[in-house]
Design an enzyme around this catalytic site. Sequence first.
Site, PDB file in Angstrom:
ATOM      1  N   PRO A   2       0.790  -1.227   0.084  1.00  0.00           N
ATOM      2  CA  PRO A   2       0.165   0.028  -0.038  1.00  0.00           C
ATOM      3  C   PRO A   2       0.710   1.396  -0.246  1.00  0.00           C
ATOM      4  O   PRO A   2       1.310   1.575   0.976  1.00  0.00           O
ATOM      5  CB  PRO A   2      -0.726   0.123   1.317  1.00  0.00           C
ATOM      6  CG  PRO A   2       0.422  -0.859   2.074  1.00  0.00           C
ATOM      7  CD  PRO A   2       1.188  -1.425   1.375  1.00  0.00           C
ATOM      8  N   GLU A   3       0.588   1.984  -0.928  1.00  0.00           N
ATOM      9  CA  GLU A   3       1.259   3.519  -0.992  1.00  0.00           C
ATOM     10  C   GLU A   3      -0.070   4.075  -1.790  1.00  0.00           C
ATOM     11  O   GLU A   3      -1.128   3.110  -2.316  1.00  0.00           O
ATOM     12  CB  GLU A   3       2.434   3.744  -1.576  1.00  0.00           C
ATOM     13  CG  GLU A   3       3.601   3.266  -0.767  1.00  0.00           C
ATOM     14  CD  GLU A   3       5.002   3.474  -1.302  1.00  0.00           C
ATOM     15  OE1 GLU A   3       5.061   4.751  -1.626  1.00  0.00           O
ATOM     16  OE2 GLU A   3       5.803   2.708  -1.349  1.00  0.00           O
ATOM     17  N   ARG A 117       0.766 -10.108   7.199  1.00  0.00           N
ATOM     18  CA  ARG A 117       1.585  -9.917   8.266  1.00  0.00           C
ATOM     19  C   ARG A 117       0.976  -9.397   9.505  1.00  0.00           C
ATOM     20  O   ARG A 117       1.174  -8.773  10.415  1.00  0.00           O
ATOM     21  CB  ARG A 117       2.618  -8.886   7.968  1.00  0.00           C
ATOM     22  CG  ARG A 117       3.606  -9.421   7.072  1.00  0.00           C
ATOM     23  CD  ARG A 117       4.879  -8.499   6.581  1.00  0.00           C
ATOM     24  NE  ARG A 117       5.256  -8.130   7.711  1.00  0.00           N
ATOM     25  CZ  ARG A 117       6.712  -7.353   7.344  1.00  0.00           C
ATOM     26  NH1 ARG A 117       6.990  -6.688   6.163  1.00  0.00           N
ATOM     27  NH2 ARG A 117       7.409  -6.848   8.546  1.00  0.00           N
TER      28      ARG A 117
END
Length: 283
Positions: A2-3, A117
Amino acid sequence: MPELPEVETIRSALTLGSREAPSILERQICSVNLSWERTLATPSREEFERRIQGQRIQGTGRRGKYLILQLSQDFLLVHLRMSGDLSVVPTNKPPAPHDRLLIELEGGWRLAFNDTRKFGRVWLVEDPQEVLAPLGPEPLDEDFTPAKLHEKLHAHKRQLKPLLLDQTFLAGLGNIYTDEALHLARLHPLRKSNSLSAAESRRLWDGIRQVLKEGIRRNGASIDWVYRGGEFQNYFRVYGRTEEPCPVCGTAIARMVVGQRGTHYCPACQLLTLGDEKSPSDE
DNA sequence: ACGAGCGCCTGTCGGC
DNA sequence: TGCCGACAGGCGCTCG
């Protein structure tokens, strides 16, 4: 994954639908299945399950790296952090290994939040500002101008790399796009923010906007096991290219650690000394 | 105010 | 082969 560009790519896919799945818009939520407690930031599991059930997905949005789903009564905010992913799959499909939250929709479809994660978070709130208020400006907004960036840079005396990663300073940049933007702007990651000339601030503004737009145009970057069909990873200029030649000058790309983050830059194009403040190609 | 270090998690990769 | 450390697209916290 995610950016800003990756989140925007996911938002777009959920909104428009695809070959494999329909749009989530106007679908009602039948039930939810939370399998990792900490994925839910707020409210409690019990309240979440009770409150979200029956609400309809009425719109999608994005603020920085947050994905926003507008529901009938509330807003569902999602932050993917390091490994999160959102996709629409048929209800009869067995859950994938790292699914943390399944949102069953009407019509035989399910919105799946998968997050290896477990860093990702979800909020169900009445007012998105409860979560989004601390965020800095949206870099692609019209009112984010070179002058505004210059002014903000001079309000701090911080290294550029960690400052650009600070979401309260500017919303949406992560490790990849920050390295790419600094390279485009020919600025060293350790330059102090208040040392930039107006011309350098403008270069940085240009670099940030250019790399974000390019990322969105290429549907984000897909690395490792997360694949979204993005292709920006094939166009990195410095990120992950340690020892490879700089696309501008051919010098070997260097890697250093800044604020615990791997940082990639060209030691020739991005000088720390004052030498680059009047480079010939400056405008 | 700023920067460093650590914790949260799982998985992959390279070196020995 | 197996083990071990380094590293990974993020961010909140503490400490000096």
